[in-house]
Design a protein around this motif. Structure first.
Motif, PDB file in Angstrom:
ATOM      1  N   ASP A 157     -42.051  36.478 -23.194  1.00 16.73           N
ATOM      2  CA  ASP A 157     -42.685  36.260 -24.496  1.00 16.73           C
ATOM      3  C   ASP A 157     -43.896  37.169 -24.683  1.00 16.73           C
ATOM      4  OD1 ASP A 157     -40.810  34.343 -25.068  1.00 16.73           O
ATOM      5  OD2 ASP A 157     -42.095  32.640 -24.573  1.00 16.73           O
ATOM      6  N   GLU A 158     -44.701  37.294 -23.627  1.00 15.77           N
ATOM      7  CA  GLU A 158     -45.873  38.167 -23.709  1.00 15.77           C
ATOM      8  C   GLU A 158     -45.457  39.625 -23.890  1.00 15.77           C
ATOM      9  OE1 GLU A 158     -47.252  34.438 -21.698  1.00 15.77           O
ATOM     10  OE2 GLU A 158     -45.438  35.667 -21.724  1.00 15.77           O
ATOM     11  N   LEU A 159     -44.357  40.013 -23.238  1.00 15.58           N
ATOM     12  CA  LEU A 159     -43.864  41.385 -23.378  1.00 15.58           C
ATOM     13  C   LEU A 159     -43.407  41.646 -24.808  1.00 15.58           C
ATOM     14  CD1 LEU A 159     -42.978  44.137 -22.309  1.00 15.58           C
ATOM     15  CD2 LEU A 159     -40.839  43.059 -21.561  1.00 15.58           C
ATOM     16  N   LEU A 160     -42.638  40.736 -25.372  1.00 16.29           N
ATOM     17  CA  LEU A 160     -42.177  40.906 -26.748  1.00 16.29           C
ATOM     18  C   LEU A 160     -43.353  41.023 -27.702  1.00 16.29           C
ATOM     19  CD1 LEU A 160     -39.242  38.326 -26.709  1.00 16.29           C
ATOM     20  CD2 LEU A 160     -39.005  40.805 -26.981  1.00 16.29           C
ATOM     21  N   ALA A 161     -44.376  40.199 -27.497  1.00 20.48           N
ATOM     22  CA  ALA A 161     -45.550  40.251 -28.368  1.00 20.48           C
ATOM     23  C   ALA A 161     -46.272  41.587 -28.242  1.00 20.48           C
ATOM     24  CB  ALA A 161     -46.497  39.096 -28.039  1.00 20.48           C
ATOM     25  N   ALA A 162     -46.440  42.071 -27.011  1.00 14.52           N
ATOM     26  CA  ALA A 162     -47.164  43.325 -26.788  1.00 14.52           C
ATOM     27  C   ALA A 162     -46.397  44.521 -27.349  1.00 14.52           C
ATOM     28  CB  ALA A 162     -47.437  43.519 -25.294  1.00 14.52           C
ATOM     29  N   LEU A 163     -45.074  44.534 -27.178  1.00 13.97           N
ATOM     30  CA  LEU A 163     -44.265  45.622 -27.731  1.00 13.97           C
ATOM     31  C   LEU A 163     -44.298  45.588 -29.259  1.00 13.97           C
ATOM     32  CD1 LEU A 163     -41.140  45.431 -25.377  1.00 13.97           C
ATOM     33  CD2 LEU A 163     -42.914  47.197 -25.364  1.00 13.97           C
ATOM     34  N   GLY A 164     -44.287  44.383 -29.827  1.00 13.34           N
ATOM     35  CA  GLY A 164     -44.350  44.253 -31.271  1.00 13.34           C
ATOM     36  C   GLY A 164     -45.671  44.730 -31.835  1.00 13.34           C
ATOM     37  N   GLU A 165     -46.770  44.441 -31.129  1.00 16.09           N
ATOM     38  CA  GLU A 165     -48.094  44.879 -31.583  1.00 16.09           C
ATOM     39  C   GLU A 165     -48.183  46.400 -31.675  1.00 16.09           C
ATOM     40  OE1 GLU A 165     -50.922  43.195 -28.947  1.00 16.09           O
ATOM     41  OE2 GLU A 165     -50.625  41.134 -29.655  1.00 16.09           O
TER      42      GLU A 165
END
Length: 365
Positions: A108-116
């Motif tokens: 989840d943290e990875l998806l958020a960081a890539l999205g940012e």
């Protein structure tokens, strides 16, 4: 660089809270127990949670624990706060270059960081065109969904290639650990400190049983073929902050070919020795650290080493007293530049409630 978190009530001045030993605990789902001797002892004695070893002794050359948490001069270090900027293409038509630090199962943290960073869209699909994305290794262990992370990286690799960019990954020590645990299980290996097994080491270092249950041949094949070192735009990318890569070749191609050959031969002792060497850390941190970086750059090329593996809070010695609020983690604002500006650390300490870093290179202050 922020030394702690800030709290402020109505009409009150901000109060800076110093990070504490409690701040650096391993999440409860991590399999690595906190040693009793880590309670109430000087910070310099507290072992890094990823340094668990099998047996009573510590194999020669294994990750050092005695010097994990030194307090170093603040003037020697800098964290770079990354700011979103326009993404110019390189002169040769290639897209912008991004790197990702250690993920350790935090999907989840990875998806958020890539999205940012605009690298994926709201549905988790590649959205960055011809951008170039490198993961620095350590996809599994400690966090809840390591196989989900690998599946995402494999899918983004195909989607990025179709869009004219690429998403690639490097070999981390936890990939070697997971491969070894699956292939060799409880087969004894020559650890240098008595009997050891990959299975025991994997569990001690945060191995998640759900990851092992979902691990498939396609995942093993993908991990086994990962490169260990690459050079991109003057950045020498590798997982571990160690000079042990020099043991495997005098060129980048030699290193990658040698490590692939070791994994292909499937010898437990040889794979354990590779895992042991790539688990070493902190070669660039202390006195002589910049010279160690220069040795790698002279041998393999590039102007800066970019690595993961050693969490930035440990490189900074971000440890105070036992006082403070429960549940707070280290404040990480960006990558850590050190060793006379020649090294960039990318492990923001997501396993200790830090930050999963995804940044564009070159860095801009």
């Amino acid at each position: 660089m922020v030394e702690g978190s800030m709290t402020q009530g109505a009409g009150q001045e901000p109060v800076v809270r110093t990070a504490t030993l409690r701040d650096f605990r391993v999440p409860p789902y991590a399999q690595t127990p906190v040693p009793p001797q880590a309670q109430g002892v000087p910070p310099s004695s507290v072992p890094h949670p990823g340094n668990a070893v099998v047996g009573d002794g510590q194999p020669e050359g294994y990750t050092p624990t005695e010097r994990d948490l030194p307090v170093i001069r603040r003037g020697d270090t800098v964290q770079v706060q990354t700011v979103a900027e326009p993404r110019p293409a390189s002169d040769d038509g290639r897209g912008p270059l991004f790197v990702v630090g250690d993920v350790h199962g935090y999907l989840d943290e990875l998806l958020a960081a890539l999205g940012e960073q605009g690298l994926i869209d709201a549905d988790g699909n590649w959205a960055a065109g011809n951008a170039r994305l490198w993961f620095l290794g350590d996809f599994t262990d400690r966090g809840p969904d390591g196989i989900g992370v690998i599946d995402l990286v494999m899918r983004l690799s195909a989607e990025a290639a179709a869009a004219g960019g690429y998403c690639k990954a490097l070999m981390g020590n936890h990939e070697l650990l997971l491969i070894g645990a699956k292939r060799f299980a409880d087969t004894p290996v020559n650890s240098g400190a008595g009997t050891a097994t990959f299975q025991a080491a994997w569990l001690l270092n945060g191995g998640q049983k759900t990851d092992m249950e979902r691990l498939q041949d396609v995942h093993l094949q993908w991990m086994s073929r990962l490169d260990a070192v690459v050079e991109e735009d003057g950045h020498l990318l590798m997982h571990s902050d160690t000079t042990a890569y020099l043991d495997y070749g005098s060129t980048i191609e030699d290193v990658n070919d040698t490590i692939t050959a070791i994994l292909t031969r499937n010898d437990a002792d040889e794979c354990w020795d590779l895992f042991r060497k790539l688990t070493k850390r902190f070669a660039f941190r202390d006195e002589g650290g910049s010279q160690a970086v220069r040795e790698l750059l002279t041998t393999y090329g590039g102007q800066r080493v970019v690595h993961g593996h050693s969490p930035i809070p440990y490189l900074l010695g971000e440890v105070g007293t036992e006082e403070g609020e429960d549940g707070a983690g280290p404040v990480i604002s960006g990558p850590h530049v050190y060793a006379d500006g020649l090294a960039i650390a990318m492990d923001g300490g997501v396993t200790m409630a830090g930050k999963l870093l995804v940044v564009q290179l070159p860095l801009h202050n």
